[in-house]
Scaffold this active site. Structure first.
Site, PDB file in Angstrom:
ATOM      1  N   CYS A   1       0.856  -1.198   0.000  1.00 61.03           N
ATOM      2  CA  CYS A   1       0.000   0.000   0.000  1.00 61.03           C
ATOM      3  C   CYS A   1       0.891   1.247   0.000  1.00 61.03           C
ATOM      4  O   CYS A   1       1.824   1.343   0.805  1.00 61.03           O
ATOM      5  CB  CYS A   1      -0.905   0.005   1.232  1.00 61.03           C
ATOM      6  SG  CYS A   1      -1.883  -1.497   1.413  1.00 61.03           S
TER       7      CYS A   1
ATOM      8  N   GLU B   1      -0.065  -7.869   6.963  1.00 62.12           N
ATOM      9  CA  GLU B   1      -1.462  -8.176   6.642  1.00 62.12           C
ATOM     10  C   GLU B   1      -1.824  -9.456   7.403  1.00 62.12           C
ATOM     11  O   GLU B   1      -1.282 -10.536   7.106  1.00 62.12           O
ATOM     12  CB  GLU B   1      -1.600  -8.363   5.122  1.00 62.12           C
ATOM     13  CG  GLU B   1      -2.840  -9.112   4.663  1.00 62.12           C
ATOM     14  CD  GLU B   1      -4.157  -8.493   5.122  1.00 62.12           C
ATOM     15  OE1 GLU B   1      -4.342  -7.282   4.975  1.00 62.12           O
ATOM     16  OE2 GLU B   1      -5.005  -9.259   5.645  1.00 62.12           O
TER      17      GLU B   1
ATOM     18  N   ASN C   1     -10.354   2.895   1.525  1.00 59.40           N
ATOM     19  CA  ASN C   1      -9.544   4.033   1.049  1.00 59.40           C
ATOM     20  C   ASN C   1      -9.917   4.614  -0.307  1.00 59.40           C
ATOM     21  O   ASN C   1      -9.420   5.678  -0.674  1.00 59.40           O
ATOM     22  CB  ASN C   1      -8.050   3.687   1.060  1.00 59.40           C
ATOM     23  CG  ASN C   1      -7.604   3.290   2.447  1.00 59.40           C
ATOM     24  OD1 ASN C   1      -8.039   3.895   3.424  1.00 59.40           O
ATOM     25  ND2 ASN C   1      -6.792   2.263   2.569  1.00 59.40           N
TER      26      ASN C   1
ATOM     27  N   CYS D   1      -3.176   3.930  11.463  1.00 61.31           N
ATOM     28  CA  CYS D   1      -3.465   2.724  10.690  1.00 61.31           C
ATOM     29  C   CYS D   1      -2.537   2.607   9.491  1.00 61.31           C
ATOM     30  O   CYS D   1      -2.399   3.521   8.708  1.00 61.31           O
ATOM     31  CB  CYS D   1      -4.908   2.804  10.217  1.00 61.31           C
ATOM     32  SG  CYS D   1      -5.344   1.612   8.985  1.00 61.31           S
TER      33      CYS D   1
HETATM   34  S1  SF4 Z   1       0.812  -3.237   6.677  1.00 60.48           S
HETATM   35 FE1  SF4 Z   1      -1.338  -2.967   6.054  1.00 60.48          FE
HETATM   36  S2  SF4 Z   1      -1.401  -0.936   5.131  1.00 60.48           S
HETATM   37 FE2  SF4 Z   1       0.753  -1.582   5.204  1.00 60.48          FE
HETATM   38  S3  SF4 Z   1       1.200  -2.519   3.207  1.00 60.48           S
HETATM   39 FE3  SF4 Z   1       0.594  -4.127   4.631  1.00 60.48          FE
HETATM   40  S4  SF4 Z   1      -1.610  -4.361   4.302  1.00 60.48           S
HETATM   41 FE4  SF4 Z   1      -1.040  -2.378   3.428  1.00 60.48          FE
END
Ligand code: SF4
Length: 361
Positions: free
Chosen positions: A117, A161, A218, A349
């Site tokens: 992300c 994740e 998002n 977040c």
């Molecule tokens: S930790 Fe969460 S926000 Fe960051 S890249 Fe991984 S899935 Fe996406």
């Protein structure tokens, strides 16, 4: 094989003691009472073990005790980020967010993350490995006994994740939920995903309907969401909505929708209207979160995800947040506005930075 107390429920520890030592729940409960309930690693001093010296000697060889080493702590407005060094030298971050009477612990499930992300500090580190069960539950052990915090809620929203580490995640939830152990109620736990549909479906099959599901959306436009979150190229908004519609929600429960507002990218009135349309038919609560820019700028990222050239991500101002929320609220959506507690810690977040990830290797 050893007895990893942070990775097993009381029943599993009982079975282990029965199989290996001919002992049972009497000693399993004593171990858990001393170590998990009170943080006393000198379990040998408990009467159950002073009365069983042979077992005690065997357990001293066999038992893997909690050994999470906190190497850094930073605090901002009561929010505490702590960095834990793992046995292989990698580090992970966890965040304790103060509430009125208790605190919420945000735990990591992976060292790094492969989801890419573009607004996320963890993504910049790439993926290192999945965390083992005890490395996930150990974050609560550290928060309770090393940092002496009263933790009532756990959110799986730190580095990684959660649905990319399914087996460890589900076993960690069972261990955390065990009433004889950590005793964290399922309704006080939240699993947050970027939209990994097989994980959502798998959670639905676990027989844990009280646990909360949060989904990071998002953008309600596939084009924008795919740019922000590459996972959307595999699990599009349409497929994700089907999975959310099929998710077996308990009555009076909602799916939490996380929406990070980024100036000029997903914060317009049109974006808000698209989100309203997308969420129609779903029982949700929307958490609007102001993007928390890193102190070193997105352009310094060194990972290989596709990112539009010269894209600079900026936070929204209060006015934009209120306007966006008003459009959602006018359509009957319940909205919570968050300006990311612990802003200076990059602790919002998807914003744990993993800045220390390699420092100790
Ligand atoms: S930790 Fe969460 S926000 Fe960051 S890249 Fe991984 S899935 Fe996406």
């Amino acid at each position: 094989m050893s007895l990893n107390i942070l990775a097993l429920t009381c029943s599993q520890i009982t079975r282990y003691l029965e199989k290996n030592y001919g002992k049972g729940k009497f000693h399993a409960r004593a171990l858990i009472r001393e170590i998990i309930k009170t943080g006393n690693l000198q379990f040998q001093q408990a009467r159950e073990f002073t009365n069983s010296p042979r077992l005690t000697v065997q357990l001293e060889q066999d038992l893997l005790l909690p050994s999470m080493e906190i190497i850094d702590q930073q605090e901002d407005s009561g929010t505490l980020k702590f960095v834990t060094k793992l046995k292989d030298g990698l580090t992970i971050e966890s965040v304790i967010i103060p509430m009125k009477h208790y605190s919420t612990l945000c735990v990591s499930t992976q060292a790094g993350c492969r989801m890419g992300c573009i607004f996320c500090e963890t993504a910049k580190q790439g993926f290192h490995r999945n965390l083992a069960v005890d490395e996930i539950t150990g974050q609560l052990f550290s928060a309770r006994f090393t940092l002496q915090k009263k933790i009532k809620n756990i959110v799986f929203m730190g580095m990684g994740e959660p649905f990319d580490n399914l087996d460890s995640l589900f076993q960690a939830i069972r261990v955390l939920n065990d009433p004889r152990g950590f005793d964290m109620a399922l309704r006080h736990m939240t699993v947050s995903t970027c939209g990994v549909i097989p994980g959502i479906e798998s959670l639905a099959r676990q027989g844990m309907p009280q646990i909360n599901l949060a989904v990071s959306i998002n953008s309600a436009s596939d084009k924008t969401r795919s740019m922000l979150m590459p996972v959307n190229q595999r699990y599009s908004l349409g497929k994700l909505k089907q999975a959310l519609l099929a998710y077996p929600l308990m009555s009076r429960r909602v799916i939490l929708i996380e929406y990070i507002l980024i100036k000029g990218i997903n914060d317009s009135p049109k974006d808000a209207e698209k989100l309203v349309n997308y969420l129609s038919g779903l029982t949700v609560r929307v958490n609007l979160i102001a993007y928390n820019p890193p102190d070193h700028g997105i352009s310094s990222a060194g990972i290989s995800r596709k990112r539009p050239q010269n894209l600079s991500l900026q936070s929204v101002d209060d006015n934009a947040m209120h306007q966006f929320a008003a459009i959602l609220e006018a359509k009957g959506l319940f909205v919570v506005k968050r300006w990311a507690k612990g802003r200076s810690l990059q602790a919002g977040c998807g914003q744990l930075s993993g800045k220390n990830l390699h420092q100790s290797m």
